[in-house]
Scaffold this motif. Structure first.
Motif, PDB file in Angstrom:
ATOM      1  N   ARG A 286       0.821  -1.214   0.000  1.00  0.00           N
ATOM      2  CA  ARG A 286       0.000   0.000   0.000  1.00  0.00           C
ATOM      3  C   ARG A 286       0.857   1.267   0.000  1.00  0.00           C
ATOM      4  NH1 ARG A 286      -4.324   1.003   4.104  1.00  0.00           N
ATOM      5  NH2 ARG A 286      -2.692   0.465   5.588  1.00  0.00           N
ATOM      6  N   SER A 297      -8.430  -5.448   3.016  1.00  0.00           N
ATOM      7  CA  SER A 297      -7.442  -4.406   3.304  1.00  0.00           C
ATOM      8  C   SER A 297      -7.969  -3.037   2.888  1.00  0.00           C
ATOM      9  CB  SER A 297      -6.121  -4.697   2.585  1.00  0.00           C
ATOM     10  OG  SER A 297      -6.273  -4.565   1.188  1.00  0.00           O
ATOM     11  N   LYS A 298      -7.560  -2.028   3.623  1.00  0.00           N
ATOM     12  CA  LYS A 298      -7.945  -0.675   3.301  1.00  0.00           C
ATOM     13  C   LYS A 298      -7.051  -0.148   2.175  1.00  0.00           C
ATOM     14  CE  LYS A 298      -9.477   0.383   7.996  1.00  0.00           C
ATOM     15  NZ  LYS A 298      -9.281   1.251   9.182  1.00  0.00           N
ATOM     16  N   PRO A 299      -7.582   0.739   1.355  1.00  0.00           N
ATOM     17  CA  PRO A 299      -6.742   1.337   0.314  1.00  0.00           C
ATOM     18  C   PRO A 299      -5.782   2.358   0.911  1.00  0.00           C
ATOM     19  CG  PRO A 299      -8.914   2.324   0.287  1.00  0.00           C
ATOM     20  CD  PRO A 299      -8.966   1.222   1.301  1.00  0.00           C
ATOM     21  N   GLU A 301      -4.079   5.942   1.798  1.00  0.00           N
ATOM     22  CA  GLU A 301      -4.735   7.126   2.361  1.00  0.00           C
ATOM     23  C   GLU A 301      -5.071   8.168   1.305  1.00  0.00           C
ATOM     24  OE1 GLU A 301      -2.283   8.636   5.445  1.00  0.00           O
ATOM     25  OE2 GLU A 301      -2.636   6.937   6.800  1.00  0.00           O
ATOM     26  N   PRO A 304     -10.271   7.587  -1.714  1.00  0.00           N
ATOM     27  CA  PRO A 304     -11.432   7.407  -0.839  1.00  0.00           C
ATOM     28  C   PRO A 304     -11.432   6.038  -0.158  1.00  0.00           C
ATOM     29  CG  PRO A 304     -12.088   8.370  -2.936  1.00  0.00           C
ATOM     30  CD  PRO A 304     -10.649   7.975  -3.083  1.00  0.00           C
ATOM     31  N   SER A 305     -12.037   5.986   1.013  1.00  0.00           N
ATOM     32  CA  SER A 305     -12.044   4.742   1.795  1.00  0.00           C
ATOM     33  C   SER A 305     -12.807   3.623   1.096  1.00  0.00           C
ATOM     34  CB  SER A 305     -12.654   4.999   3.178  1.00  0.00           C
ATOM     35  OG  SER A 305     -13.978   5.501   3.055  1.00  0.00           O
ATOM     36  N   ASN A 306     -13.727   3.970   0.178  1.00  0.00           N
ATOM     37  CA  ASN A 306     -14.493   2.951  -0.560  1.00  0.00           C
ATOM     38  C   ASN A 306     -13.895   2.676  -1.935  1.00  0.00           C
ATOM     39  OD1 ASN A 306     -15.208   5.449  -1.646  1.00  0.00           O
ATOM     40  ND2 ASN A 306     -17.295   4.790  -2.155  1.00  0.00           N
ATOM     41  N   ARG A 308     -12.058   0.318  -3.068  1.00  0.00           N
ATOM     42  CA  ARG A 308     -12.250  -1.061  -3.527  1.00  0.00           C
ATOM     43  C   ARG A 308     -13.634  -1.240  -4.156  1.00  0.00           C
ATOM     44  NH1 ARG A 308      -9.859  -6.078  -2.142  1.00  0.00           N
ATOM     45  NH2 ARG A 308      -8.469  -4.988  -0.720  1.00  0.00           N
TER      46      ARG A 308
END
Length: 337
Positions: A286, A297-299, A301, A304-306, A308
Motif C-alpha cells: 500500500r 485491506s484498506k486502500p 490514504e 477514498p475509503s471505498n 475497492r
C-alpha cells in the motif's frame, strides 16, 4: 535506435546482497518483473532481511519486453518466478503453458476476485490493483466555462470537444483498460457507439498512460483519462488539479505473480512466492500502490475509503482473449483520425 534501447533495458540486473552471484547457483533464484525500480528496491529489502541466504537476481523490463522474453524462452525457461506482471500478459503466458500450477501458503489471504479462478490449482495470483481515473484542471475548466465531469459518460458531451486527452489503447495498457471496461459494461455494439462519441472530443491520443496526467497538470487541456497514481501525484503537486473517480466504476487490472513451469521448481522460488502473498508484504504494498489484493485491506490514504467498491466490471479472461481483436478494431476506426 528505440528498439535497441528496449532490448538493452530488459537486461538490466538489479542485485541484492554483496555476494550476489555464486558459481554453483545454490540458493539462487531469477525473477522477471515489470515493476518500477523504486518499488522493487523498497519491497525486496524486507525479503533479504528475512531470507539472507537466498540470492535474488531480478531482471526488469517493460511489460511487453518481459512478456516477449518469456515467450522466447518457453522451451528453456531462464526465470524461476514472475513478479507483478500485468495479468493480460500473464494470461497469454498461461495459454502457452509457461506457468506452473501452485497453491502457495498465503493464498487464503487473497481476495478470490484477484487470482486464477479457471484452474482448480491456480497458475497465477494477483497482488496489486491499478485503475483508470480522470484528471481535471479546474482552472482551465473555469476559463472555458466547462463543468467538472463526474463520469466517463460526461466526456461524450460535445461541449468537451478538443478538451480531452487519453492514452491510445493499442500502445498503452491504461488506454486498453478504459476501452475494455466500456465494452464490457455497455456491450460491444453500444460500447463502440460510446467510444465513437468520446473519440469526437479527443484532442489527441498518447502512447503512455501517465502522459495525460502530466499534460492536464500544465493546462494543455481540461481533462485527461489516465493511470491512477499519476493523477494523484500531479494533483498533490498542482492545486488547480483534481482526481475524479468516474461514478460508473473504475476500469482496473491486477498485477500477477507465478512460478515458471520448469522440470524442477526451486524451493527458494516457492519461499519467495509465499513471502509475496504474506499479509505483511501485501500491506506494505500500500506504500507504493493504492490497493492490494489482500482480503478486507484498506486502500492507501490518498484515495477514498471505498476505493475497492469503486472498481468496475472486468472479466479478466475476456479482456485478455479479446485484446488483439479490440485493438485491431480500434485501429480500423480511429488510426486515421
Amino acid at each position: 535506435m528505440k528498439k535497441i534501447f528496449g532490448l538493452i533495458a530488459i537486461c538490466i540486473v538489479l542485485m541484492v546482497g554483496s555476494t550476489y552471484f555464486t558459481k554453483d547457483h545454490e540458493n539462487e533464484i531469477t525473477i522477471y518483473t515489470s515493476q518500477e525500480s523504486e518499488d522493487i528496491d523498497y519491497m525486496i529489502k524486507d525479503f533479504h532481511e528475512k531470507y539472507p541466504d537466498i540470492k535474488v537476481n531480478i531482471i526488469k523490463g517493460s511489460t511487453g519486453n518481459i512478456t516477449a522474453k518469456l515467450l522466447l524462452e518457453k522451451e528453456n525457461p531462464q526465470a524461476d518466478f514472475i513478479w507483478n506482471l500485468d495479468v493480460a500478459s500473464v494470461l497469454r503466458l498461461e495459454e502457452e503453458g509457461i506457468l506452473a500450477e501452485y497453491a502457495p501458503n498465503g493464498l487464503e489471504n487473497v481476495d478470490p476476485k484477484f487470482y486464477d479462478s479457471k484452474n482448480e490449482t491456480p497458475k497465477w495470483v494477483g497482488t496489486t490493483i491499478e485503475t483508470v481515473v480522470m484528471i481535471v484542471n479546474k482552472m482551465e475548466a473555469e476559463k472555458k466555462g466547462l463543468p467538472i465531469p463526474e463520469s466517463f459518460e460526461d466526456l461524450a458531451n460535445p461541449i468537451y470537444k478538443g478538451n480531452v486527452v487519453m492514452p491510445d489503447p493499442v500502445s498503452s495498457g491504461t488506454g486498453y483498460l478504459a476501452v475494455n471496461s466500456w465494452l464490457q459494461t455497455k456491450g460491444e455494439e453500444e460500447g463502440w457507439k460510446f467510444i465513437d462519441s468520446i473519440n469526437d472530443n479527443i484532442k489527441y491520443y498518447t502512447t503512455s498512460g501517465s502522459a495525460p496526467a502530466k499534460s492536464t497538470g500544465i493546462g494543455e487541456q481540461v481533462v485527461g483519462i489516465t493511470f491512477d497514481k499519476s493523477s494523484i501525484r500531479i494533483a498533490g503537486e498542482v492545486p488547480e488539479v483534481e482526481t475524479i473517480y468516474p461514478k460508473e466504476g473504475l476500469p482496473w487490472t491486477v498485477n500477477a505473480c507465478s512460478l515458471l513451469n520448469k522440470k524442477e521448481i526451486k524451493e527458494e522460488a516457492k519461499i519467495f512466492y509465499e513471502w509475496v502473498l504474506s499479509k505483511e508484504t501485501l500491506e506494505k504494498y500500500r506504500d507504493v500502490r493504492l490497493l492490494t489484493s489482500l482480503k478486507g485491506s484498506k486502500p492507501a490514504e490518498e484515495v477514498p475509503s471505498n476505493f475497492r467498491e469503486m472498481l468496475g466490471t472486468n472479466d479478466l479472461y475476456w479482456g485478455a482473449t479479446n485484446k488483439a481483436r479490440i485493438c485491431d478494431e480500434w485501429k480500423a476506426r480511429y488510426s486515421e483520425n
